[in-house]
Enzyme design. Structure first.
Site, PDB file in Angstrom:
ATOM      1  N   LYS A  22      85.879 -80.021  54.152  1.00  0.00           N
ATOM      2  CA  LYS A  22      87.087 -79.931  54.282  1.00  0.00           C
ATOM      3  C   LYS A  22      87.459 -78.614  54.091  1.00  0.00           C
ATOM      4  CE  LYS A  22      87.234 -84.130  51.496  1.00  0.00           C
ATOM      5  NZ  LYS A  22      87.961 -84.646  50.253  1.00  0.00           N
ATOM      6  N   GLY A  23      86.755 -77.633  53.335  1.00  0.00           N
ATOM      7  CA  GLY A  23      87.103 -76.251  52.864  1.00  0.00           C
ATOM      8  C   GLY A  23      87.572 -75.520  54.111  1.00  0.00           C
ATOM      9  N   GLU A  53      83.034 -71.661  58.240  1.00  0.00           N
ATOM     10  CA  GLU A  53      82.936 -72.097  56.782  1.00  0.00           C
ATOM     11  C   GLU A  53      83.996 -71.202  55.953  1.00  0.00           C
ATOM     12  OE1 GLU A  53      82.021 -73.739  54.499  1.00  0.00           O
ATOM     13  OE2 GLU A  53      79.999 -74.374  54.252  1.00  0.00           O
ATOM     14  N   ASP A  54      84.014 -71.884  54.795  1.00  0.00           N
ATOM     15  CA  ASP A  54      84.971 -71.137  53.990  1.00  0.00           C
ATOM     16  C   ASP A  54      84.146 -70.335  53.070  1.00  0.00           C
ATOM     17  OD1 ASP A  54      83.476 -73.135  52.760  1.00  0.00           O
ATOM     18  OD2 ASP A  54      85.120 -74.085  51.575  1.00  0.00           O
ATOM     19  N   ASP A  69      77.108 -69.532  49.631  1.00  0.00           N
ATOM     20  CA  ASP A  69      76.745 -69.472  48.406  1.00  0.00           C
ATOM     21  C   ASP A  69      75.409 -69.456  48.209  1.00  0.00           C
ATOM     22  OD1 ASP A  69      77.841 -69.765  45.430  1.00  0.00           O
ATOM     23  OD2 ASP A  69      76.569 -71.616  45.546  1.00  0.00           O
ATOM     24  N   PHE A 119      83.525 -68.131  40.568  1.00  0.00           N
ATOM     25  CA  PHE A 119      83.994 -69.629  41.194  1.00  0.00           C
ATOM     26  C   PHE A 119      85.523 -69.330  41.483  1.00  0.00           C
ATOM     27  CE2 PHE A 119      85.366 -73.937  42.146  1.00  0.00           C
ATOM     28  CZ  PHE A 119      84.089 -74.455  42.778  1.00  0.00           C
ATOM     29  N   VAL A 120      85.642 -69.541  43.006  1.00  0.00           N
ATOM     30  CA  VAL A 120      87.145 -69.250  43.568  1.00  0.00           C
ATOM     31  C   VAL A 120      87.568 -70.392  44.526  1.00  0.00           C
ATOM     32  CG1 VAL A 120      86.583 -66.754  44.105  1.00  0.00           C
ATOM     33  CG2 VAL A 120      86.072 -68.647  45.678  1.00  0.00           C
ATOM     34  N   ASP A 167      88.392 -76.048  47.130  1.00  0.00           N
ATOM     35  CA  ASP A 167      88.778 -76.647  46.080  1.00  0.00           C
ATOM     36  C   ASP A 167      88.470 -76.452  44.754  1.00  0.00           C
ATOM     37  OD1 ASP A 167      86.115 -77.950  46.819  1.00  0.00           O
ATOM     38  OD2 ASP A 167      86.741 -79.275  45.482  1.00  0.00           O
ATOM     39  N   ARG A 190      93.619 -76.830  47.648  1.00  0.00           N
ATOM     40  CA  ARG A 190      93.202 -76.496  48.770  1.00  0.00           C
ATOM     41  C   ARG A 190      94.416 -75.755  49.467  1.00  0.00           C
ATOM     42  NH1 ARG A 190      87.937 -78.554  49.993  1.00  0.00           N
ATOM     43  NH2 ARG A 190      87.548 -80.439  49.296  1.00  0.00           N
TER      44      ARG A 190
HETATM   45  P1  IMP Z   1      75.972 -73.365  49.915  1.00  0.00           P
HETATM   46  O1  IMP Z   1      75.317 -74.663  50.735  1.00  0.00           O
HETATM   47  O2  IMP Z   1      75.474 -73.267  48.500  1.00  0.00           O
HETATM   48  O3  IMP Z   1      76.112 -72.176  50.687  1.00  0.00           O
HETATM   49  O4  IMP Z   1      77.213 -73.787  49.598  1.00  0.00           O
HETATM   50  C1  IMP Z   1      78.517 -73.727  50.267  1.00  0.00           C
HETATM   51  C2  IMP Z   1      79.574 -74.834  49.968  1.00  0.00           C
HETATM   52  O5  IMP Z   1      79.644 -74.573  48.336  1.00  0.00           O
HETATM   53  C3  IMP Z   1      80.749 -74.317  50.435  1.00  0.00           C
HETATM   54  O6  IMP Z   1      81.137 -74.726  51.759  1.00  0.00           O
HETATM   55  C4  IMP Z   1      82.013 -74.641  49.254  1.00  0.00           C
HETATM   56  O7  IMP Z   1      82.351 -75.934  49.674  1.00  0.00           O
HETATM   57  C5  IMP Z   1      80.764 -74.812  48.093  1.00  0.00           C
HETATM   58  N1  IMP Z   1      81.374 -73.579  47.334  1.00  0.00           N
HETATM   59  C6  IMP Z   1      80.359 -72.656  47.105  1.00  0.00           C
HETATM   60  N2  IMP Z   1      81.161 -71.565  46.240  1.00  0.00           N
HETATM   61  C7  IMP Z   1      82.225 -72.211  45.870  1.00  0.00           C
HETATM   62  C8  IMP Z   1      83.508 -71.698  45.179  1.00  0.00           C
HETATM   63  O8  IMP Z   1      83.316 -70.756  44.587  1.00  0.00           O
HETATM   64  N3  IMP Z   1      84.565 -72.393  45.088  1.00  0.00           N
HETATM   65  C9  IMP Z   1      84.653 -73.642  45.915  1.00  0.00           C
HETATM   66  N4  IMP Z   1      83.757 -74.060  46.818  1.00  0.00           N
HETATM   67  C10 IMP Z   1      82.433 -73.338  46.755  1.00  0.00           C
HETATM   68 MG    MG Z   2      82.664 -75.705  52.056  1.00  0.00          MG
END
Ligand code: IMP
Ligand code: MG
Length: 185
Positions: free
Chosen positions: A45-46, A102-103, A106, A155-156, A162, A168
């Protein structure tokens, strides 16, 4: 109270608008001419607010698809396992240039999975665009082609991101007060 949850505002509404103008200009230059057939893939949803604001700034015709994946459990650490909760299908993968939006990146697991998934379906090309990037958190070797802003390992939330499924709707991105997370996990 929101004031107790926000440690600081990291990306203001004005800066988000500037970032989107810059990214849209890059995407317009890369996809706007020639025989490209852009299909934006929003990671729900992000990425929803970012996707719609970005698409409004594209100056050529594009299409929109949505996917939903889960990589996180209920906490703030990536589980590493990606589950596809919502997928889409179409008959013309080989004629489409996909841009996954993507939002935040990470660990890199989510976008690595989605790029691979679209390529396996026969996509002509796949690139990725993220509003925020936390490069210091990477667990796999992955670099998005379009990055709005690199941020430190904090963490943001807000503007699609969210905090335990809430907030959101904030028009800016904020860093969460670590004390708040400690009390809620
Ligand atoms: P990845 O697969 O670890 O790269 O994660 C990406 C997903 O983790 C993003 O689409 C977010 O939904 C979530 N995420 C990672 N960091 C944050 C954060 O700081 N705040 C909120 N959601 C996050
Ligand atoms: Mg996401």
């Amino acid at each position: 109270m929101l004031n107790n949850i926000i440690e600081k505002v990291l990306v203001t509404e004005e800066e988000i608008a500037e970032i989107i103008d810059r990214l849209a200009a890059e995407i317009n230059a890369d996809y706007g001419s020639g025989d490209k057939n852009l299909v934006v893939v929003s990671v729900l949803k992000g990425a929803m607010p970012f996707t719609t604001d970005l698409m409004k700034k594209l100056d050529f015709v594009s299409e929109l698809e949505c996917v939903r994946v889960s990589s996180y459990g209920s906490g703030t650490e990536s589980s590493g396992k990606i589950r596809m909760l919502l997928d889409f299908d179409r008959e013309d993968f080989s004629e489409c240039d996909f841009l996954v939006v993507e939002d935040i990146v990470d660990s890199g697991n989510t976008l690595t999975y989605l790029v691979d998934h679209l390529k396996k379906k026969g996509a002509r090309s796949v690139k990725t665009c993220t509003l925020l990037d936390k490069p210091s958190r990477r667990k796999v070797d992955f670099d998005p082609e379009y990055v709005g802003k690199e941020i430190p390992d904090e963490f943001v939330f807000g503007y699609g991101l969210d905090l335990f499924e809430k907030y959101r709707d904030l028009p800016f991105v904020a860093v969460v007060n670590p004390e708040y997370i400690k009390d809620h996990v």
